[in-house]
Design a protein around this motif. Sequence first.
Motif, PDB file in Angstrom:
ATOM      1  N   ASN A   1      -0.441   9.656  -1.837  1.00  0.00           N
ATOM      2  CA  ASN A   1       0.723   9.830  -0.987  1.00  0.00           C
ATOM      3  C   ASN A   1       1.610   8.585  -1.065  1.00  0.00           C
ATOM      4  N   PHE A   2       2.858   8.750  -0.676  1.00  0.00           N
ATOM      5  CA  PHE A   2       3.812   7.639  -0.757  1.00  0.00           C
ATOM      6  C   PHE A   2       3.317   6.413   0.008  1.00  0.00           C
ATOM      7  N   ASN A   3       2.758   6.649   1.205  1.00  0.00           N
ATOM      8  CA  ASN A   3       2.314   5.515   2.019  1.00  0.00           C
ATOM      9  C   ASN A   3       1.019   4.875   1.510  1.00  0.00           C
ATOM     10  N   GLU A   4       0.434   5.430   0.443  1.00  0.00           N
ATOM     11  CA  GLU A   4      -0.786   4.859  -0.136  1.00  0.00           C
ATOM     12  C   GLU A   4      -0.495   4.029  -1.389  1.00  0.00           C
ATOM     13  N   ILE A   5       0.729   4.117  -1.899  1.00  0.00           N
ATOM     14  CA  ILE A   5       1.051   3.490  -3.185  1.00  0.00           C
ATOM     15  C   ILE A   5       0.904   1.969  -3.128  1.00  0.00           C
ATOM     16  N   ALA A   6       1.373   1.345  -2.056  1.00  0.00           N
ATOM     17  CA  ALA A   6       1.269  -0.117  -1.945  1.00  0.00           C
ATOM     18  C   ALA A   6      -0.186  -0.557  -1.972  1.00  0.00           C
ATOM     19  N   GLY A   7      -1.063   0.219  -1.341  1.00  0.00           N
ATOM     20  CA  GLY A   7      -2.487  -0.097  -1.328  1.00  0.00           C
ATOM     21  C   GLY A   7      -3.130   0.060  -2.686  1.00  0.00           C
ATOM     22  N   VAL A   8      -2.619   0.991  -3.497  1.00  0.00           N
ATOM     23  CA  VAL A   8      -3.128   1.161  -4.854  1.00  0.00           C
ATOM     24  C   VAL A   8      -2.831  -0.082  -5.686  1.00  0.00           C
ATOM     25  N   TYR A   9      -1.643  -0.603  -5.539  1.00  0.00           N
ATOM     26  CA  TYR A   9      -1.214  -1.726  -6.369  1.00  0.00           C
ATOM     27  C   TYR A   9      -1.616  -3.086  -5.810  1.00  0.00           C
ATOM     28  N   SER A  10      -1.937  -3.157  -4.530  1.00  0.00           N
ATOM     29  CA  SER A  10      -2.273  -4.448  -3.941  1.00  0.00           C
ATOM     30  C   SER A  10      -3.534  -4.342  -3.083  1.00  0.00           C
ATOM     31  N   PRO A  11      -4.644  -4.921  -3.533  1.00  0.00           N
ATOM     32  CA  PRO A  11      -5.860  -4.942  -2.723  1.00  0.00           C
ATOM     33  C   PRO A  11      -5.654  -5.633  -1.375  1.00  0.00           C
ATOM     34  N   LEU A  12      -4.733  -6.593  -1.315  1.00  0.00           N
ATOM     35  CA  LEU A  12      -4.441  -7.253  -0.044  1.00  0.00           C
ATOM     36  C   LEU A  12      -3.918  -6.256   0.972  1.00  0.00           C
ATOM     37  N   VAL A  13      -3.002  -5.405   0.546  1.00  0.00           N
ATOM     38  CA  VAL A  13      -2.476  -4.366   1.441  1.00  0.00           C
ATOM     39  C   VAL A  13      -3.589  -3.379   1.798  1.00  0.00           C
TER      40      VAL A  13
END
Length: 472
Positions: A149-161
């Motif tokens: 989902n759109f709100n999961e994309i940042a978490g995919v690319y950044s383990p910190l997020v």
Amino acid sequence: MKRKTGIGLAFFCLLIFSGWSYLDLVFASDHQFKNTANGFYELAEQTNIDVLFLGSSHIYTAVNPHIINKHANTISYNLGTDGMRLEFSNLILKEALKYTEPKLVVIEVFRGSLEPVITDESKGFQLRALDFASNWSATKWQLTKNNYNFNEIAGVYSPLVRNHKNWHTESYFDLENEQDFSQQTALFYDGYYGARKTISDGDSKEFADFRVKERSVDLSQRFLSKTHKEALLELVALSERYGFSLMMQTSPDLKAASVNNALYQELADFCEQHDIPYFDMNSAEVYAALDLKVTDFKDASHLNIRGSEKTSAMVAKFIKENFEILDRSGEKIYLDKAKEFSANFRGDEVFVLEQPFEIKEALTIDSLVIKRAKHVLNFKITFKDSSTNSERYKLGIHLYPKEGKENQLHEESKAKGRNFDIGTGLLEDTGAALEVMVFSTIDDLDRIRVFLYDRSGYKGVVGQPLILRDVF
């Protein structure tokens, strides 16, 4: 002035980027594939890896690279990981091709490889492939866009997020993020996970007839979707572009006879069309050739260390019969790796039983050999049996330290208040050798006690125990 401001701004941006990159390493998810990836990079730096295995847990529990190397005279590595879907295995392969030039790539496919990525668990599994790939990968972006989902994309690319809520439990100095494996529960080597566990009694009974049960095939149901076929065709294109041979494999699965096996017919048809050797290991013929037993599984879908030794040898044989692989058995790296494996996991012979021992009426230990590798002891025991009910028993092995050396006991033994280290084996077939691996940190050994007890639970020793002294 403007130039100084520009330099300051660039330095500030660099500082932010470096800090964020460091925190991404700190907050990276801890899991087995971190060990696998780090081991892969290390081996690829030393030498070319000629054979790669990719897929789900069905491949990393079924194929031991040491056995592949030994029987196929090659250098191999297992890049399988839990729950991996076919298209994400392709992503791992693309990344791996940046570091090595394989001559053969083996892709494992089974029902689970084709399931949609919709649950939080399945999305979590695919993150292992996504973390392995560069953030600049176009394939990574496409898979992320299609499955998250759109709100999961940042978490995919950044383990910190993704993992920022774990700030109070993270180690800010250990950037490896590897799992610690107990040799008592598993053998982990070059991406392979060999479980020292036997299937539960309940599942053992449920799948007791797996070798003779007929597999159903209903071709009215189709399993290979457009996306799956595109992923398979991408593998073919990669093999042509990078010059490696391609092989498909389906590992032994006790559930195979309980589901529609049309997928494997579809897969066989695809492989035949593209001249790809396909090794489906779920057939009565293969089971018989392997002499595969229900106790060769750790659960209904995954082999244990005993089962994987059988399948790895057969996979190596299949590779030798179907592919021309460079013989590397004379190279230093090959010899060093074989020596390393033996030293760490097989060990040197430290004890041989001099004469047979009757452990219970009508059941005799005919031979017993102990090998020691660091803190792993390998017991290989054969029996002479004139009884009819030995299958009701388990074999217990207790190792006792010398007086005053109780501090050498394994931490688990100490935690449970035991004055010995322990290993167990299931006595299922007294006509076959029983192998039991015991993890013990005892260096000053007083004695070893080998005994039988009821498989339903310990209710006292059955028969008489064998006491071994002066083992090492």
